[in-house]
Design a protein around this motif. Structure first.
Motif, PDB file in Angstrom:
ATOM      1  N   GLN A 169       0.823  -1.212   0.000  1.00  0.00           N
ATOM      2  CA  GLN A 169       0.000   0.000   0.000  1.00  0.00           C
ATOM      3  C   GLN A 169       0.855   1.260   0.000  1.00  0.00           C
ATOM      4  O   GLN A 169       0.432   2.312  -0.468  1.00  0.00           O
ATOM      5  CB  GLN A 169      -0.927   0.013   1.225  1.00  0.00           C
ATOM      6  CG  GLN A 169      -1.807  -1.221   1.361  1.00  0.00           C
ATOM      7  CD  GLN A 169      -2.601  -1.491   0.105  1.00  0.00           C
ATOM      8  OE1 GLN A 169      -3.368  -0.652  -0.359  1.00  0.00           O
ATOM      9  NE2 GLN A 169      -2.417  -2.693  -0.462  1.00  0.00           N
ATOM     10  N   GLY A 170       2.060   1.151   0.595  1.00  0.00           N
ATOM     11  CA  GLY A 170       2.997   2.276   0.546  1.00  0.00           C
ATOM     12  C   GLY A 170       2.646   3.439   1.432  1.00  0.00           C
ATOM     13  O   GLY A 170       3.195   4.536   1.253  1.00  0.00           O
ATOM     14  N   GLU A 171       1.760   3.259   2.397  1.00  0.00           N
ATOM     15  CA  GLU A 171       1.376   4.380   3.256  1.00  0.00           C
ATOM     16  C   GLU A 171       0.904   3.849   4.608  1.00  0.00           C
ATOM     17  O   GLU A 171       0.719   2.648   4.804  1.00  0.00           O
ATOM     18  CB  GLU A 171       0.244   5.176   2.615  1.00  0.00           C
ATOM     19  CG  GLU A 171      -1.032   4.370   2.414  1.00  0.00           C
ATOM     20  CD  GLU A 171      -2.153   5.183   1.801  1.00  0.00           C
ATOM     21  OE1 GLU A 171      -2.074   6.423   1.853  1.00  0.00           O
ATOM     22  OE2 GLU A 171      -3.107   4.582   1.283  1.00  0.00           O
ATOM     23  N   GLY A 172       0.694   4.788   5.539  1.00  0.00           N
ATOM     24  CA  GLY A 172       0.121   4.445   6.831  1.00  0.00           C
ATOM     25  C   GLY A 172       1.042   3.613   7.702  1.00  0.00           C
ATOM     26  O   GLY A 172       2.265   3.595   7.536  1.00  0.00           O
TER      27      GLY A 172
ATOM     28  N   PHE B 144       3.571  13.653   5.589  1.00  0.00           N
ATOM     29  CA  PHE B 144       4.385  14.208   4.509  1.00  0.00           C
ATOM     30  C   PHE B 144       3.999  13.572   3.170  1.00  0.00           C
ATOM     31  O   PHE B 144       3.940  12.343   3.047  1.00  0.00           O
ATOM     32  CB  PHE B 144       5.872  13.980   4.770  1.00  0.00           C
ATOM     33  CG  PHE B 144       6.439  14.857   5.851  1.00  0.00           C
ATOM     34  CD1 PHE B 144       6.208  16.221   5.858  1.00  0.00           C
ATOM     35  CD2 PHE B 144       7.219  14.318   6.863  1.00  0.00           C
ATOM     36  CE1 PHE B 144       6.737  17.035   6.851  1.00  0.00           C
ATOM     37  CE2 PHE B 144       7.756  15.113   7.859  1.00  0.00           C
ATOM     38  CZ  PHE B 144       7.507  16.483   7.854  1.00  0.00           C
ATOM     39  N   GLN B 145       3.749  14.428   2.177  1.00  0.00           N
ATOM     40  CA  GLN B 145       3.352  13.958   0.858  1.00  0.00           C
ATOM     41  C   GLN B 145       4.046  14.769  -0.225  1.00  0.00           C
ATOM     42  O   GLN B 145       4.463  15.922  -0.015  1.00  0.00           O
ATOM     43  CB  GLN B 145       1.828  14.095   0.669  1.00  0.00           C
ATOM     44  CG  GLN B 145       1.007  13.141   1.514  1.00  0.00           C
ATOM     45  CD  GLN B 145      -0.475  13.271   1.209  1.00  0.00           C
ATOM     46  OE1 GLN B 145      -1.037  14.353   1.311  1.00  0.00           O
ATOM     47  NE2 GLN B 145      -1.086  12.165   0.824  1.00  0.00           N
ATOM     48  N   LEU B 146       4.160  14.171  -1.393  1.00  0.00           N
ATOM     49  CA  LEU B 146       4.610  14.871  -2.592  1.00  0.00           C
ATOM     50  C   LEU B 146       3.446  14.798  -3.562  1.00  0.00           C
ATOM     51  O   LEU B 146       3.199  13.767  -4.185  1.00  0.00           O
ATOM     52  CB  LEU B 146       5.861  14.204  -3.172  1.00  0.00           C
ATOM     53  CG  LEU B 146       6.467  14.873  -4.412  1.00  0.00           C
ATOM     54  CD1 LEU B 146       6.855  16.312  -4.114  1.00  0.00           C
ATOM     55  CD2 LEU B 146       7.657  14.073  -4.929  1.00  0.00           C
ATOM     56  N   GLY B 147       2.706  15.895  -3.651  1.00  0.00           N
ATOM     57  CA  GLY B 147       1.438  15.865  -4.370  1.00  0.00           C
ATOM     58  C   GLY B 147       0.481  14.984  -3.583  1.00  0.00           C
ATOM     59  O   GLY B 147       0.219  15.220  -2.402  1.00  0.00           O
ATOM     60  N   SER B 148      -0.031  13.941  -4.203  1.00  0.00           N
ATOM     61  CA  SER B 148      -0.922  13.015  -3.506  1.00  0.00           C
ATOM     62  C   SER B 148      -0.186  11.737  -3.098  1.00  0.00           C
ATOM     63  O   SER B 148      -0.807  10.771  -2.645  1.00  0.00           O
ATOM     64  CB  SER B 148      -2.111  12.644  -4.408  1.00  0.00           C
ATOM     65  OG  SER B 148      -1.654  12.021  -5.608  1.00  0.00           O
ATOM     66  N   HIS B 149       1.140  11.735  -3.269  1.00  0.00           N
ATOM     67  CA  HIS B 149       1.933  10.529  -3.018  1.00  0.00           C
ATOM     68  C   HIS B 149       2.492  10.561  -1.594  1.00  0.00           C
ATOM     69  O   HIS B 149       3.263  11.468  -1.240  1.00  0.00           O
ATOM     70  CB  HIS B 149       3.091  10.455  -4.019  1.00  0.00           C
ATOM     71  CG  HIS B 149       4.002   9.286  -3.794  1.00  0.00           C
ATOM     72  ND1 HIS B 149       3.605   7.988  -4.011  1.00  0.00           N
ATOM     73  CD2 HIS B 149       5.297   9.223  -3.354  1.00  0.00           C
ATOM     74  CE1 HIS B 149       4.606   7.175  -3.734  1.00  0.00           C
ATOM     75  NE2 HIS B 149       5.640   7.898  -3.322  1.00  0.00           N
ATOM     76  N   PRO B 150       2.134   9.599  -0.711  1.00  0.00           N
ATOM     77  CA  PRO B 150       2.699   9.559   0.645  1.00  0.00           C
ATOM     78  C   PRO B 150       4.187   9.271   0.588  1.00  0.00           C
ATOM     79  O   PRO B 150       4.655   8.471  -0.238  1.00  0.00           O
ATOM     80  CB  PRO B 150       1.923   8.428   1.326  1.00  0.00           C
ATOM     81  CG  PRO B 150       1.421   7.572   0.215  1.00  0.00           C
ATOM     82  CD  PRO B 150       1.181   8.487  -0.944  1.00  0.00           C
ATOM     83  N   LEU B 151       4.949   9.915   1.471  1.00  0.00           N
ATOM     84  CA  LEU B 151       6.408   9.814   1.419  1.00  0.00           C
ATOM     85  C   LEU B 151       6.996   8.859   2.443  1.00  0.00           C
ATOM     86  O   LEU B 151       8.154   8.463   2.306  1.00  0.00           O
ATOM     87  CB  LEU B 151       7.021  11.214   1.627  1.00  0.00           C
ATOM     88  CG  LEU B 151       6.676  12.254   0.569  1.00  0.00           C
ATOM     89  CD1 LEU B 151       7.279  13.601   0.929  1.00  0.00           C
ATOM     90  CD2 LEU B 151       7.168  11.797  -0.806  1.00  0.00           C
ATOM     91  N   LEU B 152       6.243   8.515   3.471  1.00  0.00           N
ATOM     92  CA  LEU B 152       6.813   7.707   4.547  1.00  0.00           C
ATOM     93  C   LEU B 152       5.793   6.685   5.042  1.00  0.00           C
ATOM     94  O   LEU B 152       4.644   7.028   5.302  1.00  0.00           O
ATOM     95  CB  LEU B 152       7.245   8.604   5.718  1.00  0.00           C
ATOM     96  CG  LEU B 152       7.821   7.902   6.960  1.00  0.00           C
ATOM     97  CD1 LEU B 152       9.102   7.152   6.619  1.00  0.00           C
ATOM     98  CD2 LEU B 152       8.083   8.919   8.068  1.00  0.00           C
ATOM     99  N   GLN B 153       6.246   5.449   5.156  1.00  0.00           N
ATOM    100  CA  GLN B 153       5.428   4.401   5.744  1.00  0.00           C
ATOM    101  C   GLN B 153       6.133   3.882   6.978  1.00  0.00           C
ATOM    102  O   GLN B 153       7.371   3.894   7.055  1.00  0.00           O
ATOM    103  CB  GLN B 153       5.211   3.261   4.747  1.00  0.00           C
ATOM    104  CG  GLN B 153       4.233   2.204   5.254  1.00  0.00           C
ATOM    105  CD  GLN B 153       3.926   1.167   4.181  1.00  0.00           C
ATOM    106  OE1 GLN B 153       4.776   0.850   3.352  1.00  0.00           O
ATOM    107  NE2 GLN B 153       2.721   0.635   4.183  1.00  0.00           N
ATOM    108  N   MET B 154       5.368   3.426   7.965  1.00  0.00           N
ATOM    109  CA  MET B 154       5.975   2.988   9.220  1.00  0.00           C
ATOM    110  C   MET B 154       5.511   1.606   9.633  1.00  0.00           C
ATOM    111  O   MET B 154       4.349   1.243   9.440  1.00  0.00           O
ATOM    112  CB  MET B 154       5.670   3.999  10.329  1.00  0.00           C
ATOM    113  CG  MET B 154       6.600   5.205  10.282  1.00  0.00           C
ATOM    114  SD  MET B 154       6.151   6.486  11.449  1.00  0.00           S
ATOM    115  CE  MET B 154       5.292   7.618  10.377  1.00  0.00           C
ATOM    116  N   LEU B 155       6.444   0.848  10.195  1.00  0.00           N
ATOM    117  CA  LEU B 155       6.181  -0.466  10.769  1.00  0.00           C
ATOM    118  C   LEU B 155       6.446  -0.371  12.261  1.00  0.00           C
ATOM    119  O   LEU B 155       7.568  -0.069  12.678  1.00  0.00           O
ATOM    120  CB  LEU B 155       7.087  -1.519  10.120  1.00  0.00           C
ATOM    121  CG  LEU B 155       7.126  -2.906  10.766  1.00  0.00           C
ATOM    122  CD1 LEU B 155       5.735  -3.527  10.832  1.00  0.00           C
ATOM    123  CD2 LEU B 155       8.082  -3.818  10.006  1.00  0.00           C
TER     124      LEU B 155
END
Length: 399
Positions: free
Chosen positions: A41-44, A149-160
């Motif tokens: 998913q690349g986010e959240g 943090f986003q670049l346009g609508s693209h999330p920049l950081l995901q966390m585990l």
């Protein structure tokens, strides 16, 4: 060392996480599936919880091996008790950013710039936070803000986030973490291994180091091993390492149930061998939790230092440990009673100065008084249990 005696290439049951020994139990297979889904998913946030020694760190080490290093940047944080601002600096350092001067705004700006650069270079960024149960509410909120943090609508950081069972409970029930909870896209709790998984797990690790049938393992070991270790991998490693060491010392080519019983007796301090006396994680009353929640959590802590002394503590004398445990109990009691009293004073001050107060203030004051009474009763109960325990120890010693 036993690995030399039995001709192993290395120790098969070391306690430090090593992805080379990763064993995919049923629960670890599920966890890896959830991780795969979440990371796609690349986010959240993806959350993995489990008991101490359940294999969280080994799972993540295995995951790191599977990630494409050319397209993924991974930062790792093993937390102590961090507040919100400290969390920002530690996260920045995990990505190799040198933040000088203690300026939070500068640290955030540096992290955002780093994330933008990584995204433009076609790289995704993952922050792994281990021991998440140690984080304050403020630190968890800062992590949530970083996920914005986003670049346009693209999330920049995901966390585990990796944590012990108390973190799972905190995340599920804290009103202050509702926004973070909404951003959890996958979660799994690592369960202990099932009885039928113990033998395959042990054999998997033995074969990895070149086991050729020496030593032979008695078929009666597995049920006893599961019962003693509760199916927790680190506990199994502890027991098997001691069992192999005993086998090497006694130059045995067969490891039987009698040897296992001897090891379990030794590890439990010559008490009942039914279960290994292994460390149990104890929750830390979070500095940001409401006082009532902190009290409920500290009650379960009070007896642990007394009833479960470590080997080192037993060596320096039970009396010293007892005294220190009583002092800790009183210290914890005084700290949380003080927190309740501050809450009372805050409500009283608001009433005196005509500030807005809750409509049910009288009810809240009554509830606080009840909690104070419960705290006193809890402490008296702890002291009674201590006395009973110490008298029982004295009786056993005399016998």
């Amino acid at each position: 060392m036993y690995e030399d005696f039995y001709g192993f290439s290395e120790r098969p049951f070391q306690l430090t996480p090593d992805p080379a020994f990763y064993y995919e139990s049923v629960t670890h297979k599920k966890a890896l599936s959830y991780l795969g889904y979440g990371l796609n998913q690349g986010e959240g946030f993806v959350v993995i919880t489990g008991e101490v020694g359940a294999g969280k760190s080994t799972l993540v080490a295995h995951l790191n091996q599977k990630l494409d290093a050319s397209h993924t940047t991974v930062g790792e944080v093993v937390t102590s008790a961090l507040d919100g601002e400290e969390m920002i600096y530690v996260a920045a350092r995990s990505f190799g950013l040198d933040i000088a001067g203690g300026d939070k705004a500068a640290a955030l700006a540096a992290i955002e710039l780093f994330l933008h650069d990584e995204a433009r270079n076609g790289r995704r960024v993952l922050l792994i936070v281990d021991e998440a149960q140690n984080l304050s509410i403020g630190a968890l909120e800062e992590l949530r803000m970083l996920s914005n943090f986003q670049l346009g609508s693209h999330p920049l950081l995901q966390m585990l986030l990796l944590g012990q069972p108390e973190f799972k409970h905190l995340l599920a029930h804290s009103d202050e973490l509702e926004q973070l909870r909404q951003r959890v896209i996958a979660a799994h709790h690592l369960e202990p291994m099932q009885p039928g998984e113990i033998e395959p797990y042990v054999m998997h690790r033995l074969r990895h180091v070149g086991w050729d049938g020496n030593p032979e393992l008695d078929s009666g070991l597995w049920v006893k091993l599961h019962k003693a270790t509760r199916g927790i991998p680190r506990n199994i490693n502890q027991v098997m390492s001691r069992l192999l060491q005993l086998g090497a010392v006694e130059e045995q080519s067969v490891l039987g149930t009698d040897m296992l019983e001897a090891v379990l007796n030794d590890m439990s301090g010559n008490n009942s061998p039914d279960q290994v006396d292994v460390p149990v994680a104890r929750p830390r009353p979070d500095r940001d939790l409401p006082a009532a929640d902190a009290i409920a959590r500290v009650r379960s802590e009070m007896m642990a230092p007394v009833l479960q002394p470590t080997a080192a503590e037993r060596e320096r004398g039970l009396l010293d440990v007892q005294i220190e445990a009583i002092e800790r109990a009183f210290s914890e009691r005084d700290k949380h009673v003080a927190a309740l009293r501050r809450e009372v004073e805050k409500l009283a001050s608001a009433r005196i100065h005509g500030e807005a107060v809750p409509t049910d203030m009288d009810g809240r004051l009554s509830a606080i008084e009840r909690r104070l009474d419960e705290q006193e009763q809890s402490l008296r109960h702890v002291l009674t249990m201590m006395i009973d325990y110490f008298e029982g120890e004295a009786s056993r010693a005399a016998a």
